[in-house]
Design an enzyme around this catalytic site. Structure first.
Site, short mmCIF file in Angstrom:
data_model
loop_
_atom_site.label_atom_id
_atom_site.label_comp_id
_atom_site.label_asym_id
_atom_site.label_seq_id
_atom_site.Cartn_x
_atom_site.Cartn_y
_atom_site.Cartn_z
N ASP A 27 0.47 -9.64 -4.67
CA ASP A 27 1.72 -8.87 -4.67
C ASP A 27 1.51 -7.53 -5.39
O ASP A 27 2.39 -7.06 -6.12
CB ASP A 27 2.87 -9.67 -5.32
CG ASP A 27 4.23 -9.07 -4.98
OD1 ASP A 27 4.30 -8.10 -4.21
OD2 ASP A 27 5.23 -9.58 -5.52
N LEU A 56 0.82 -1.22 0.00
CA LEU A 56 0.00 0.00 0.00
C LEU A 56 0.85 1.27 0.00
O LEU A 56 0.32 2.36 -0.16
CB LEU A 56 -0.96 0.00 1.19
CG LEU A 56 -2.05 -1.09 1.13
CD1 LEU A 56 -2.91 -1.06 2.39
CD2 LEU A 56 -2.93 -0.92 -0.10
N ARG A 57 2.15 1.14 0.20
CA ARG A 57 3.13 2.23 0.03
C ARG A 57 3.04 3.35 1.06
O ARG A 57 3.85 4.25 1.05
CB ARG A 57 3.04 2.85 -1.37
CG ARG A 57 3.25 1.86 -2.50
CD ARG A 57 4.67 1.33 -2.53
NE ARG A 57 4.88 0.46 -3.68
CZ ARG A 57 5.55 -0.68 -3.62
NH1 ARG A 57 6.08 -1.09 -2.50
NH2 ARG A 57 5.72 -1.41 -4.70
#
Lengths: 420, 304
Positions: free
Chosen positions: A295, A51-52
């Site tokens: 992923d 999700l950064r």
């Protein structure tokens, strides 16, 4: 939660929702969805999402990633720990968990790092993360392999105290130094340094032995080679507590696509050969591989529109996963029952998510995905709600699309549109 | 002619032969007092060099100038690239400036492919990472044909670090297209995985191969390979795969010795061999200009 729904005409019969759970009788004053011809699945659960946030909100945030997940039919995602700062403390995992709550589109379950800063040198405070509000059960240095065998053994042993699982990114780093794609005919022709299958298989072989030795739970992330499937099959035959995942793209795409040098096909582990793809499908069918995980790896245009060697590995996958899995696994008996196991029930069990993957039975949380197999669509910037659009399927027509998703009885997606 | 020259495998036999024939005509120009043709007057060729290579850049520059093209040399060092500008943005800048052809040298394999997708002009790959260097293969083929009169059936050995050699890759594809028989000679550590599927013979034994050859081409061994366990020591490499006078004596009388340069004298090739009458090393450099003239001419101004 007060809304009630009648979802009529699915392949498993009519479904009734009241107060966030499935019920066995038609609720009064319910809103009705005609689901004739649609496939009803329990809300999907992704064990492997990037999700950064925190750190790379230009590529994705918890909110944008949650929206993409809901549109892909997910009701829960496990957020990988390789953020900036790394999710290696109770504070960071609680931050991610809280952002997920605020977005309210899917359950966001943080994964904690195994080692401090993903550096592979000393254990992160696994217990603090497990007892935090985020209630972490899955730990992974994904993006990096826990390559020190002693540290890996200790991690496997330590998480037994709270029924945790170590999710390993299997990659022997000395064998993949500088690697750019699968090692083989195509890498030799293209002059790109190879990522050999044995680099994955050597770590899996070691880790299943360690997991068996200490009787701990090991989960293998994104299995990509035929040899890995063989090793996991062997480990399971020993009765060891090993589970494994495969990504949709490793079930469909091969390394020959790298011939374009388009970094949209750059992913870690790399796309492999046709023989590997067929072995992965067989491994999924026969239960050697337990689940499909996306992923989902969003990257900005700048991180992908460049020379292959400089591009970041990874592709987005939440919104396309179900279509791709159905395409790749066509011909499988009882495909929808299998998809339910691969993409909802079993990943929820591995991640310890008691509110997810409970099926469509009365009393279960009303997490529901409606998939229209008759729709076709073409992923592209205007179609995808992930903040990044690094999909290998841009311009390719996909069959079947999620049209509705419910999280505990509340629609997060209706008529193919996100509700928040 | 093709729009871009990204790989030696872009060239079919007819096109490759056309390039070599045209290079022969260009060589005649280079022999004149006024070494210039007006063919590409008004056209702009950009030399976009992300990696140092004085030899290749000067060769392309001379080729373009002899065809009267305007030449812009763009070195990444000290440019906007060192300030972080992406290849794509650089490409769009060159496009806006009206570049008709871009000659690119880059440390990343596939950079020329990427560039060709971003600009309208022609792209010539002047070496990309460990991928290819097609004009080097063309000048090598031209040199072989000049010395030996043919390419069909010629027995050529490429010796040394095949794994990391863009010159070797381009030569394998081009020589195969042109009908030569290629043998790769190297320690197993310096051969690519899957080489058994290439249209070549493979040998680990240079002495056994030498008596059967028409051409032996020594490849450059980069210094960083020497400390990365690709082979035990420089001395052992030199003993097993270096070309000295004694070993040269195993070659048939007519056989020639080639090297793409820059060479490490004493390791890959002894000074006596490099400077011998069999060596074509200096000719290769001269032929490089003619071949690059031919490529630019056929791409930008020549016949279809």
């Amino acid at each position: 939660m007060t809304s009630s729904w009648i979802v009529s005409g699915t392949q498993v019969g009519d479904l009734f929702v009241r107060d966030g759970v499935f019920v066995d009788s038609e609720p009064a004053d319910a809103q009705r969805i005609d689901a004739t011809g649609l496939i009803a699945l329990p809300g999907l659960v992704d064990l492997h999402t990037h999700l950064r946030e925190p750190g790379r909100e230009d590529a994705e945030t918890v909110e944008t990633g949650s929206r993409a997940a809901a549109l892909g039919g997910y009701t829960a995602v496990c957020a990988m720990a390789n953020t900036d700062p790394v999710a290696d403390t109770a504070g960071v995992v609680e931050q991610v968990w809280r952002l997920g709550k605020d977005a309210g589109l899917v359950d966001v379950q943080p994964i904690g790092a195994v080692t401090v800063g993903l550096a592979g040198e000393r254990l992160a405070e696994l217990g603090a993360m497990a007892t935090s509000a985020a209630d972490v059960r899955v730990f992974s240095d994904d993006g990096h392999c826990v390559h020190d065998p002693v540290l890996m053994r200790r991690a496997l042993e330590y998480v037994k105290a709270f029924d945790g699982v170590i999710a390993q990114h299997a990659e022997e780093p000395r064998l993949t130094a500088g690697a750019q794609m699968n090692e083989g005919d195509t890498s030799a022709r293209l002059g790109l340094a190879g990522w050999p299958a044995v680099a994955e298989e050597a770590i899996i072989a070691r880790d299943v032995l360690l997991a068996g030795h200490v009787n701990s739970r090991l989960h293998i992330c994104h299995v990509s080679t035929a040899g890995s499937v063989e090793l996991i099959r062997w480990a399971k035959s020993k009765g060891w507590r090993v589970t494994a995942e495969v990504t949709p793209h490793h079930l469909l795409l091969t390394d020959e696509l790298v011939g374009s040098y388009d970094p949209v096909f750059k992913v870690n582990p790399p796309l492999r050969t046709e023989a590997d793809v067929l072995a992965l499908r067989e491994g999924l069918r026969d239960g050697t591989i337990d689940i499909v995980a996306t992923d989902h790896a969003p990257h900005t245009v700048e991180d992908k529109e460049c020379e292959w060697a400089y591009a970041r590995p990874g592709m987005v996958g939440l919104e396309t996963a179900l279509s791709i899995v159905v395409e790749a696994m066509a011909g499988t008996d009882d495909i929808w029952g299998r998809v339910t196991d691969w993409m909802s029930v079993t990943p929820a069990r591995i991640a310890g998510l008691s509110q997810q993957g409970q099926g469509l039975r009365p009393g279960a949380p009303a997490n529901l995905t409606l998939f229209d197999p008759s729709l076709t669509w073409t992923p592209g910037p205007s179609e995808l709600m992930s903040r990044s659009h690094n999909t290998p399927y841009a311009g390719r027509e996909l069959s079947g699309r999620v049209v509705a998703t419910f999280l505990r009885g509340e629609p997060t997606v209706l008529d193919g549109k996100a509700q928040k | 002619m093709i729009d871009h020259l990204l790989s030696a495998s872009d060239l079919d036999r007819e096109t490759a032969t056309l390039v070599l024939d045209t290079a022969g005509e260009m060589a005649a120009v280079s022999g004149r007092e006024v070494k210039k043709l007006p063919t590409l007057r008004g056209r702009t060729v950009v030399n976009l060099f992300y990696e140092d290579s004085t030899r290749t850049r000067i060769s392309f520059e001379a080729a373009a100038k002899r065809l009267s093209a305007d030449v812009i040399n763009f070195a990444a060092k000290g440019s906007s690239v060192s300030k972080g500008e992406s290849l794509k943005d650089t490409a769009l800048t060159l496009q806006a400036m009206g570049a008709d052809a871009v000659v690119i040298r880059h440390s990343a394999s596939g950079a020329a492919h990427r560039l060709s997708g971003w600009i309208d002009g022609s792209v010539v790959n002047a070496g990309d990472g460990t991928h290819e260097h097609p004009t080097q293969a063309l000048l090598d083929a031209y040199t072989m044909r000049s010395r030996l009169g043919r390419l069909e059936g010629l027995r050529v050995a490429l010796v040394g670090d095949v794994l990391h050699s863009r010159v070797a890759r381009s030569n394998v594809w081009l020589l195969n297209t042109l009908g030569a028989e290629v043998t790769l000679v190297a320690p197993p550590t310096l051969l690519p995985v899957g080489v058994e599927n290439w249209p070549v013979q493979v040998s680990y034994d240079l002495d056994a191969v030498l008596p059967k050859l028409d051409v032996v081409m020594m490849l450059r061994v980069q210094r960083e390979r020497m400390s990365a366990s690709f082979f035990p020591s420089v001395r052992e490499y030199s003993r097993r795969y270096g070309l000295d006078v004694v070993r040269m004596g195993l070659l048939p009388e007519h056989a020639i010795v080639m090297h793409p340069g820059p060479m490490i004298r004493g390791m890959e090739i002894s000074p006596e061999v490099a400077d011998s009458a069999r060596s074509t090393i200096v000719e290769q450099v001269a032929n490089g200009v003619s071949v690059r003239m031919a490529v630019l001419y056929l791409m930008l101004g020549g016949i279809a």
